[in-house]
Motif scaffolding. Structure first.
Motif, short mmCIF file in Angstrom:
data_model
loop_
_atom_site.label_atom_id
_atom_site.label_comp_id
_atom_site.label_asym_id
_atom_site.label_seq_id
_atom_site.Cartn_x
_atom_site.Cartn_y
_atom_site.Cartn_z
N ASN A 1 51.35 41.32 19.69
CA ASN A 1 51.34 41.03 20.93
C ASN A 1 52.52 41.06 21.49
O ASN A 1 53.61 41.38 20.86
N VAL A 2 52.47 40.62 22.73
CA VAL A 2 53.70 40.95 23.55
C VAL A 2 54.21 39.43 24.06
O VAL A 2 53.32 38.88 24.63
N VAL A 3 55.15 38.87 23.97
CA VAL A 3 55.58 37.56 24.21
C VAL A 3 56.77 37.58 25.40
O VAL A 3 57.62 38.41 25.09
N SER A 4 56.43 37.07 26.33
CA SER A 4 57.31 37.06 27.42
C SER A 4 57.58 35.64 27.76
O SER A 4 56.73 34.66 27.99
N LEU A 5 58.86 35.40 28.37
CA LEU A 5 59.12 34.14 28.83
C LEU A 5 59.36 34.43 30.33
O LEU A 5 60.28 34.99 30.73
N ILE A 6 58.61 33.40 31.28
CA ILE A 6 58.95 33.47 32.56
C ILE A 6 59.65 32.27 33.08
O ILE A 6 59.19 31.23 32.82
N PRO A 7 60.63 32.39 33.92
CA PRO A 7 61.39 31.24 34.26
C PRO A 7 60.21 30.52 35.30
O PRO A 7 59.66 31.16 36.39
N LYS A 8 60.46 29.04 35.12
CA LYS A 8 59.55 28.41 36.00
C LYS A 8 60.61 27.80 37.36
O LYS A 8 60.25 27.60 38.34
N ILE A 9 61.78 27.72 36.97
CA ILE A 9 62.77 27.49 38.16
C ILE A 9 63.78 28.57 38.30
O ILE A 9 63.99 29.32 37.33
N GLN A 10 64.47 28.72 39.20
CA GLN A 10 65.55 29.37 39.75
C GLN A 10 66.78 29.48 38.60
O GLN A 10 67.12 30.29 38.35
N ASN B 1 31.26 39.57 26.85
CA ASN B 1 31.76 38.28 27.18
C ASN B 1 33.31 37.87 27.56
O ASN B 1 33.53 36.83 28.09
N LEU B 2 33.90 38.92 26.96
CA LEU B 2 35.51 38.72 26.99
C LEU B 2 35.54 39.23 28.43
O LEU B 2 35.28 40.07 29.01
N ASN B 3 36.62 38.75 29.06
CA ASN B 3 36.96 39.28 30.49
C ASN B 3 37.61 40.57 30.38
O ASN B 3 38.55 41.08 29.79
N GLY B 4 36.95 41.25 31.24
CA GLY B 4 37.30 42.81 31.18
C GLY B 4 38.28 43.26 32.06
O GLY B 4 38.74 44.15 32.05
N ILE B 5 38.78 42.23 32.66
CA ILE B 5 39.94 42.62 33.95
C ILE B 5 41.26 41.82 33.52
O ILE B 5 42.33 41.67 34.12
N SER B 6 41.28 41.18 32.25
CA SER B 6 42.19 40.72 31.76
C SER B 6 43.61 41.73 31.61
O SER B 6 43.12 43.01 31.60
N ALA B 7 44.71 41.33 31.43
CA ALA B 7 45.78 42.17 31.35
C ALA B 7 45.75 43.04 29.86
O ALA B 7 45.12 42.56 28.87
N SER B 8 46.28 44.20 29.90
CA SER B 8 46.23 45.09 28.84
C SER B 8 47.19 44.74 27.83
O SER B 8 48.15 43.96 27.96
N GLY B 9 46.71 44.70 26.46
CA GLY B 9 47.71 44.45 25.40
C GLY B 9 48.76 45.35 25.16
O GLY B 9 48.86 46.52 26.03
N PRO B 10 49.53 45.42 24.05
CA PRO B 10 50.56 46.46 24.17
C PRO B 10 50.01 47.76 23.75
O PRO B 10 50.88 48.63 23.96
N ASP B 11 48.70 47.92 23.25
CA ASP B 11 48.26 49.10 23.07
C ASP B 11 47.79 49.81 24.35
O ASP B 11 47.45 51.14 24.46
#
Length: 115
Positions: free
Chosen positions: A84-93, A36-46
């Motif tokens: 876990n992998v934690v990433s910060l993605i810029p919202k603005i330039q 029932n978990l999403n099979g096509i979600s992003a892979s984790g650190p492993d």
């Protein structure tokens, strides 16, 4: 301290609900969670995403169930499993502060099964 907590913090989970949440799941319940978990979600650190667990279940299912049940029986999990992998993605330039970022957290699929 218990009097303080009991007086000022509402009980959100009944004792019956708590017993249901902490009981050790059986093989079929764990398998149901995996599929029932999403099979096509992003892979984790492993590097192993849901599609791996779905497609290789016949090979790894017993081992996955043993790991999940070990957590419930011993209240302990390998430290790497909750990586876990934690990433910060810029919202603005022209990002200048933390509020200008979106937080993305990618967890190991095997820990998602437990949680």
């Amino acid at each position: 301290m218990e009097d303080f907590i009991g007086t000022y913090i509402l009980e959100m989970v009944s004792s019956g609900e708590n017993m249901m949440l902490i009981k050790c799941p059986d093989f079929w319940e764990i398998k149901n969670v995996v599929f029932n978990l999403n099979g096509i979600s992003a892979s984790g650190p492993d590097g192993f995403g849901g599609v791996f667990y779905h497609s290789c279940w016949e090979i790894i299912g017993i081992d996955v169930c043993n790991v999940v049940q070990q957590f419930f029986k011993q209240n302990w999990v390998l430290p790497e499993m909750n990586s876990n992998v934690v990433s910060l993605i810029p919202k603005i330039q022209d990002d200048e502060s933390i509020k200008d970022y979106s937080l993305i957290v990618v967890a190991n699929f095997k820990f998602k099964i437990i949680s």
